[in-house]
Design an enzyme around this catalytic site. Sequence first.
Site, PDB file in Angstrom:
ATOM      1  N   GLU A  96      39.787  45.026  37.061  1.00  0.00           N
ATOM      2  CA  GLU A  96      38.494  44.309  37.109  1.00  0.00           C
ATOM      3  C   GLU A  96      37.339  45.277  36.979  1.00  0.00           C
ATOM      4  O   GLU A  96      37.248  46.257  37.712  1.00  0.00           O
ATOM      5  CB  GLU A  96      38.377  43.515  38.427  1.00  0.00           C
ATOM      6  CG  GLU A  96      37.056  42.750  38.486  1.00  0.00           C
ATOM      7  CD  GLU A  96      36.966  41.698  39.573  1.00  0.00           C
ATOM      8  OE1 GLU A  96      37.958  41.469  40.287  1.00  0.00           O
ATOM      9  OE2 GLU A  96      35.882  41.089  39.687  1.00  0.00           O
ATOM     10  N   GLU A  99      44.527  42.924  46.548  1.00  0.00           N
ATOM     11  CA  GLU A  99      43.482  43.846  46.095  1.00  0.00           C
ATOM     12  C   GLU A  99      43.658  45.218  46.733  1.00  0.00           C
ATOM     13  O   GLU A  99      44.047  45.306  47.895  1.00  0.00           O
ATOM     14  CB  GLU A  99      42.101  43.312  46.506  1.00  0.00           C
ATOM     15  CG  GLU A  99      41.671  42.081  45.771  1.00  0.00           C
ATOM     16  CD  GLU A  99      40.224  41.703  46.055  1.00  0.00           C
ATOM     17  OE1 GLU A  99      39.494  42.481  46.696  1.00  0.00           O
ATOM     18  OE2 GLU A  99      39.828  40.613  45.609  1.00  0.00           O
ATOM     19  N   ASP A 114      41.121  34.024  45.475  1.00  0.00           N
ATOM     20  CA  ASP A 114      40.305  33.821  46.682  1.00  0.00           C
ATOM     21  C   ASP A 114      38.841  33.593  46.299  1.00  0.00           C
ATOM     22  O   ASP A 114      38.001  33.319  47.145  1.00  0.00           O
ATOM     23  CB  ASP A 114      40.457  35.000  47.661  1.00  0.00           C
ATOM     24  CG  ASP A 114      39.912  36.294  47.111  1.00  0.00           C
ATOM     25  OD1 ASP A 114      39.606  36.368  45.909  1.00  0.00           O
ATOM     26  OD2 ASP A 114      39.803  37.262  47.896  1.00  0.00           O
ATOM     27  N   SER A 115      38.563  33.634  44.992  1.00  0.00           N
ATOM     28  CA  SER A 115      37.240  33.238  44.501  1.00  0.00           C
ATOM     29  C   SER A 115      37.005  31.755  44.772  1.00  0.00           C
ATOM     30  O   SER A 115      35.903  31.249  44.591  1.00  0.00           O
ATOM     31  CB  SER A 115      37.102  33.551  43.006  1.00  0.00           C
ATOM     32  OG  SER A 115      38.205  33.035  42.284  1.00  0.00           O
ATOM     33  N   ASP A 134      46.308  34.535  45.509  1.00  0.00           N
ATOM     34  CA  ASP A 134      45.671  35.710  46.108  1.00  0.00           C
ATOM     35  C   ASP A 134      45.934  35.806  47.603  1.00  0.00           C
ATOM     36  O   ASP A 134      45.825  34.812  48.310  1.00  0.00           O
ATOM     37  CB  ASP A 134      44.139  35.549  45.954  1.00  0.00           C
ATOM     38  CG  ASP A 134      43.501  36.703  45.252  1.00  0.00           C
ATOM     39  OD1 ASP A 134      44.139  37.754  45.099  1.00  0.00           O
ATOM     40  OD2 ASP A 134      42.336  36.536  44.828  1.00  0.00           O
ATOM     41  N   LYS A 161      49.037  38.127  44.649  1.00  0.00           N
ATOM     42  CA  LYS A 161      48.164  39.234  44.221  1.00  0.00           C
ATOM     43  C   LYS A 161      47.488  39.861  45.435  1.00  0.00           C
ATOM     44  O   LYS A 161      47.108  39.156  46.355  1.00  0.00           O
ATOM     45  CB  LYS A 161      47.099  38.722  43.241  1.00  0.00           C
ATOM     46  CG  LYS A 161      46.156  39.837  42.784  1.00  0.00           C
ATOM     47  CD  LYS A 161      45.252  39.398  41.675  1.00  0.00           C
ATOM     48  CE  LYS A 161      44.007  38.712  42.125  1.00  0.00           C
ATOM     49  NZ  LYS A 161      43.180  39.441  43.123  1.00  0.00           N
TER      50      LYS A 161
HETATM   51  O1  KIV Z   1      39.877  35.646  43.004  1.00  0.00           O
HETATM   52  C1  KIV Z   1      39.654  35.865  41.795  1.00  0.00           C
HETATM   53  O2  KIV Z   1      39.063  35.071  41.066  1.00  0.00           O
HETATM   54  C2  KIV Z   1      40.100  37.145  41.252  1.00  0.00           C
HETATM   55  C3  KIV Z   1      39.818  37.392  39.800  1.00  0.00           C
HETATM   56  C4  KIV Z   1      38.458  37.935  39.667  1.00  0.00           C
HETATM   57  C5  KIV Z   1      40.821  38.262  39.189  1.00  0.00           C
HETATM   58  O3  KIV Z   1      40.658  37.931  41.946  1.00  0.00           O
END
Ligand code: KIV
Length: 276
Positions: free
Chosen positions: A178, A113, A44-45, A83, A111
């Site tokens: 992280e 969080e 989600d970055s 994500d 994934k």
């Molecule tokens: O979204 C992302 O880039 C992440 C990484 C920092 C693991 O979750």
Amino acid sequence: MKKDIGFLRAKKQQQQPITVLTCYDYPTACLQDEGGIDIVFVGDSVGTNILGYKSETEVTMADMRHHLKAVRRGVSDAYLLVDMPYAADSDAEQAIANAKLFLSDGADGVKLEGGIEKVPIVTALAEQGIETCAHIGHNPQIHGTKAATHGRTFAKAKRLIGAASALADAGAKLIVLEKITEEVSQIITETVDIPTIGIGAGRFCDGQVLVINDILGIGPPFKHAKRYQDYNQLTFEAICQYREEVANRIFPTDANASHIPPDKLERVQKWLKSNR
Ligand code: KIV
């Protein structure tokens, strides 16, 4: 050869580092897959790195699915991880529905969080046969983009180790660590039987993940990352050179042009004249 969870687990057992990069588009996905990256990860970055959002919390399911589908077209061997965006996994029912959308778009795993509070969600997804990657320590969706190091005190180290074990027991197949101290990351890596993927978590995780923009030199530098290229500078130079060459009629040249055969051109010119 398609890389699955069995392949990634075997790498942990054989102490071979697992390579992971974030990816947001088709051409980069092709290069990562061809380059042998084990996990291509649509993070989600994408929000802050590609879409110009101020925070990960602005990223939607529609954003993630759009980028996931582009990346899917470029990946054949790598494990494709995606994500869950902010609040898309607030309860088990919603998490399952959204994870199924990602799987229908071609993701191999999802994934999410969060620490121990995510155990019921991971359990519910595992019961549906959906492969999950947990993510503890710094969680951008919760803590924001400014990352402090986690695991510096006894209580915090204990909480992280406990959360990692509980998430693994709940059925998580992978776990991202992280911005966690190297020592605590090493303890977690030795404690859980699922692969740990570190970012700013030191040298002893089973694998490493970085944001693709950070290794290419797009955007600001970070202590935890390494720049292998200076894309900002190279791109800026290319843009300036293009502007100069167009302004001064250096580009395009004859080599960039296509031509009509002379006899056909003559007919066009005659026809033009007769129609004036
Ligand atoms: O979204 C992302 O880039 C992440 C990484 C920092 C693991 O979750």
